[in-house]
Structure formats: structure tokens, C-alpha cells
Design an enzyme around this catalytic site. Structure first.
Site, PDB file in Angstrom:
ATOM      1  N   GLY A  69       9.174 -18.683  24.263  1.00 49.73           N
ATOM      2  CA  GLY A  69       8.137 -19.455  24.932  1.00 49.73           C
ATOM      3  C   GLY A  69       6.847 -19.547  24.143  1.00 49.73           C
ATOM      4  N   THR A  70       6.476 -18.474  23.447  1.00 54.72           N
ATOM      5  CA  THR A  70       5.226 -18.494  22.694  1.00 54.72           C
ATOM      6  C   THR A  70       5.266 -19.538  21.590  1.00 54.72           C
ATOM      7  OG1 THR A  70       4.711 -16.182  23.184  1.00 54.72           O
ATOM      8  CG2 THR A  70       3.702 -17.126  21.215  1.00 54.72           C
ATOM      9  N   ASN A 164       1.220 -17.629  35.834  1.00 49.67           N
ATOM     10  CA  ASN A 164       2.138 -16.501  35.678  1.00 49.67           C
ATOM     11  C   ASN A 164       1.642 -15.231  36.362  1.00 49.67           C
ATOM     12  OD1 ASN A 164       0.293 -16.948  33.273  1.00 49.67           O
ATOM     13  ND2 ASN A 164       0.829 -14.792  32.983  1.00 49.67           N
ATOM     14  N   HIS A 214      14.547 -16.100  28.598  1.00 47.44           N
ATOM     15  CA  HIS A 214      14.640 -14.763  29.195  1.00 47.44           C
ATOM     16  C   HIS A 214      13.960 -14.666  30.551  1.00 47.44           C
ATOM     17  CE1 HIS A 214      10.606 -12.783  28.407  1.00 47.44           C
ATOM     18  NE2 HIS A 214      10.483 -13.861  27.652  1.00 47.44           N
ATOM     19  N   THR A 249      17.427 -22.816  10.499  1.00 40.65           N
ATOM     20  CA  THR A 249      18.814 -22.780  10.957  1.00 40.65           C
ATOM     21  C   THR A 249      18.847 -22.558  12.451  1.00 40.65           C
ATOM     22  OG1 THR A 249      19.551 -21.898   8.832  1.00 40.65           O
ATOM     23  CG2 THR A 249      21.027 -21.604  10.708  1.00 40.65           C
ATOM     24  N   CYS A 347       1.967  -9.644  28.307  1.00 36.23           N
ATOM     25  CA  CYS A 347       1.301  -9.832  27.015  1.00 36.23           C
ATOM     26  C   CYS A 347      -0.038  -9.123  26.957  1.00 36.23           C
ATOM     27  CB  CYS A 347       1.104 -11.326  26.734  1.00 36.23           C
ATOM     28  SG  CYS A 347       2.642 -12.244  26.685  1.00 36.23           S
TER      29      CYS A 347
END
Length: 413
Positions: A69-70, A164, A214, A249, A347
Site C-alpha cells: 500500500g505504501t 484508518n 494484507h 519483474t 506505522c
């Protein structure tokens, strides 16, 4: 055994996701290779992309897989800012040379957003225009309209879909409509909302939407930016150009795990949201009835239908302040009792400062220090909620006594 009530930080890998992820890890081949093994890996990758896209009301070509997400937030914000300013990255020129230097951003955003926009301010000539929140943590649309003006010098608006910390769902349709009316793209951080409420990219009309695997029971280290047709971003990572705006990749196994989690989340959304909302309301009622001076922060819970306009709070979020307590003390005491909770965003865990979200809502700094967030998930039960309610009043009393002893040292002797 620990009762886990911190699903906003991360939600455990679901069994079907683990099976799909493990099977995909056995697939040999780079998805960009043209031989048979490479093409088998490509099939795994693209099936995951299709499932993620379907869960978000998007087209597969609009899904840009990221490392989480970051990165998705950074790509959405920085990529749009640079693209809107003639693709300028480092060395693009002084602020006066930028045609669209302003970024409109509400207070109370996740630190992935705050740190990104403040980096652009320090290094790329961005001008930040902060939008105020109301007392429940929702964006004030009148202040957003003021900040947008005629939009001529605004690079983008970035906003949370759902806060959040306090669980406030933002008026995203109105945010996008106000910005679109003056020709400004919107990036939405939907990481906290995804899997609990409907996130429909095409209906909302945002230029970019960030999500993470996640948070919905998928693997850690996989996220996505939904980049709408008609919008481009300047890349953060340069190399082979494997995706729109992102080189590197591609992780076929991660896409498979994410795709399985996304399909489960979409299929079970209404049932899951209703179940979480019922447990959340049980928790809120119990805390307010049994813990003196506890205050619910964020909007009052109403409605359960994931796409309903009456839903203004995440179904799995209950956030309180406990007057006279330190949040860290409450957290540690509950941990000793076998409950995993948080004081806010993971965080910022361990940072001894009141939440910037609560401060943005007008909460007194001393009160804001006594915050706890409970976030529920697929395996949360009514018995676990009742077990928490049985120990919480005593924990709060102990935390208040400890706080008083620190303020009046003689009481601690």
C-alpha cells in the site's frame, strides 16, 4: 491464547489464500519471458490481476501491482504530481516554473500520504493546501471547495476513502465530483476501506486508488494502484516498463494470493460487513455502558449495507479515548490480559505523541493521548468481544491510577 483485535494493522492470511499462494510459488518462470514456463507464470499473474480488478470495479489493464500500500500511495501521489507538471521529477525546476504546484490534502491522512506530500513540498516545489476535518473525522466539503478554487494550479487531490484510525468513511463521491468539476484528478487511499465497504473505481471516477492485500487476508508485500484509463503517472521505478508507470519483474505468486483474497472479499462483502457491524456495535455499547468517561471517536455507526450512503463508519472499527489514561499503558495492560489492540496506525506505533487525526478533529491533546483502536476481522467472535468487555473496565482503572501516580508522585510510593 491472544484475542486479535488489530486487523487494521494486518489481517491474518486466509487458508484459501495460503493454498493459492503456496501453489503459485511453485510456478517457475518470469512472466515477461516468452517461453512456455514464462507464459505459465504470465497466466497466474493475469488471473490474479483479473480477480483484483473485478473486486474493485476496474479493468485488468488499470491494475498496477506494487510492493504494498505504501508504494501504491507514493506512486499515485508523486506519479500524478510529476505527470501533471510535464513529467518533471528531480531537477524539474523551481516552484515558480511549475504550472500546477498545489496539492490539496485533508488533515488526518495516513503517514504514507503525509510523508509523500511533504517530500514533494521539500524537494519538488509542491504547495500543500490542507483541508479541515469535522469533529467526526470527515472531510469538510466546503473547505475542500475553497481549497480547489478554479483548479487551474492544482496538481491533484489526495484523500482517504476511510480513515484508518477512527473509521470515518469520507464522502468520496462528493470529493471526486468537486475536483472533477474543475479538472483536477483525485487519488484515493482505499487501503483501510477495501474489503469492508464497496470500492468501485469506475463508479467513483477517481484517477487513482490505492489498495493493499494484507488488509484483506492476502500476502504482505503486495498492493495495487488502480490507474484509470486516461490518466498517466510518472514512474517511481525505471527499468523494463513491465506495467503502466512501474518497472520490475512482476510477482506472479503475490498476484495469485492477492487475487484469491480479493475474490473472497468481494464475494462475502455484504455478509462480512453486516457481521462486523453487529460485533462493533456490541463492543461500542458495552464500552460506553461500563467504562466511565470513555468517548467514541469518529462517526456514530449507522447502516450496514456496504454501498449505502447511510454507512459513514467502517463496520470493523471502534475507536475510543479514555480520559485520564495513556494509550500505550492501556495497550500494554490489555496485551498482558491476552488482547492485541492498537493506539492508532501501526506505522506510528511507539511514537509518544497524540494522534494527528484526533488533533485534526479538534480533540484536546491530553485527551487524545488516551486513545485505543479496536479493529475486527473475519474470525472475531461475540465471545471475544464479551471477554474484552469483562477486563476493560479494570484495565482502564489501573491505567488511570498509574497516570495519576505519575502526576502526583506521592501516590506512587
Amino acid at each position: 491464547m491472544t484475542v486479535y483485535l488489530d486487523h487494521a494493522a494486518t489481517s491474518p492470511l486466509r487458508p484459501a489464500v495460503l493454498d493459492a499462494y503456496a501453489a503459485a510459488l511453485r510456478t517457475v518462470g518470469n512472466p515477461s519471458s516468452i517461453h512456455a514456463d514464462g507464459q505459465r507464470a504470465r497466466e497466474v499473474l493475469e488471473e490474479g490481476r483479473e480477480r483484483v480488478a473485478a473486486s474493485l470495479g476496474a479493468d485488468p489493464m488499470e491494475i498496477v501491482f506494487t510492493s504494498g500500500g505504501t508504494e501504491a500511495v507514493n506512486l499515485g501521489i508523486k506519479g500524478l504530481f510529476w505527470a501533471r507538471n510535464a513529467g518533471g521529477g528531480a531537477g524539474a525546476g523551481a516552484a515558480a516554473a511549475l504550472p500546477r504546484p498545489r496539492i490539496v490534502v485533508p488533515r488526518g491522512e495516513h503517514h504514507a500520504t503525509i510523508d509523500s506530500v511533504e517530500w514533494l513540498e521539500r524537494h519538488e516545489g509542491a504547495e500543500l493546501c490542507w483541508v479541515e476535518l469535522d469533529a467526526t473525522g470527515r472531510v469538510r466539503l466546503d473547505d475542500l471547495a475553497r481549497a480547489l478554487g478554479d483548479g487551474g494550479d492544482v496538481a491533484l487531490v489526495t484523500a482517504l476513502w476511510a480513515n484508518n484510525e477512527v473509521g470515518a468513511l469520507q464522502p468520496v463521491d462528493e470529493i471526486v465530483a468537486l475536483a472533477t468539476a474543475v479538472g483536477v484528478p483525485v487519488h484515493l487511499d482505499a487501503i483501510a476501506a477495501y474489503g469492508q465497504v464497496e470500492v468501485d473505481a469506475h463508479r467513483t471516477g477517481a484517477a487513482a486508488i490505492s489498495v493493499s492485500a494484507h488488509k484483506i487476508g492476502g500476502p504482505v508485500g503486495v498492493g495495487a494502484l488502480v490507474l484509470a484509463r486516461g490518466w498517466d503517472v510518472e514512474a517511481l521505478l525505471h527499468g523494463g516498463g513491465q506495467q503502466r508507470g512501474r518497472s520490475g519483474t512482476q510477482d506472479a505468486a503475490g498476484a495469485a494470493g492477492f487475487g484469491t483474497a480479493a475474490a473472497l472479499a468481494a464475494e462475502q462483502l455484504a455478509e462480512h460487513a453486516a457481521r462486523l457491524a453487529a460485533l462493533r456495535d456490541r463492543l461500542i455499547a458495552g464500552v460506553l455502558a461500563n467504562v466511565p468517561r470513555a468517548v467514541l471517536r469518529g462517526p456514530a455507526p449507522t447502516g450496514t449495507a456496504p454501498g449505502s450512503a447511510s454507512v459513514v463508519r467502517l463496520p470493523g472499527n471502534a475507536h475510543f479515548t479514555f480520559d485520564g489514561c495513556e494509550g500505550d499503558s492501556l495497550l500494554m495492560l490489555l496485551d498482558l490480559e491476552g488482547f492485541s489492540v492498537s493506539t492508532g496506525s501501526a506505522c506510528q506505533a511507539g511514537v509518544p505523541e497524540p494522534s494527528h487525526v484526533l488533533l485534526g478533529m479538534g480533540v484536546d491533546p491530553a485527551t487524545a493521548r488516551g486513545a485505543l483502536r479496536f479493529t475486527l476481522g473475519p474470525d472475531t467472535t461475540a465471545d471475544e468481544i464479551d471477554a474484552l468487555l469483562a477486563v476493560l473496565p479494570g484495565v482502564v482503572d489501573r491505567a488511570r491510577s498509574a497516570g495519576l501516580a505519575r502526576r502526583i508522585p506521592s501516590l506512587g510510593r
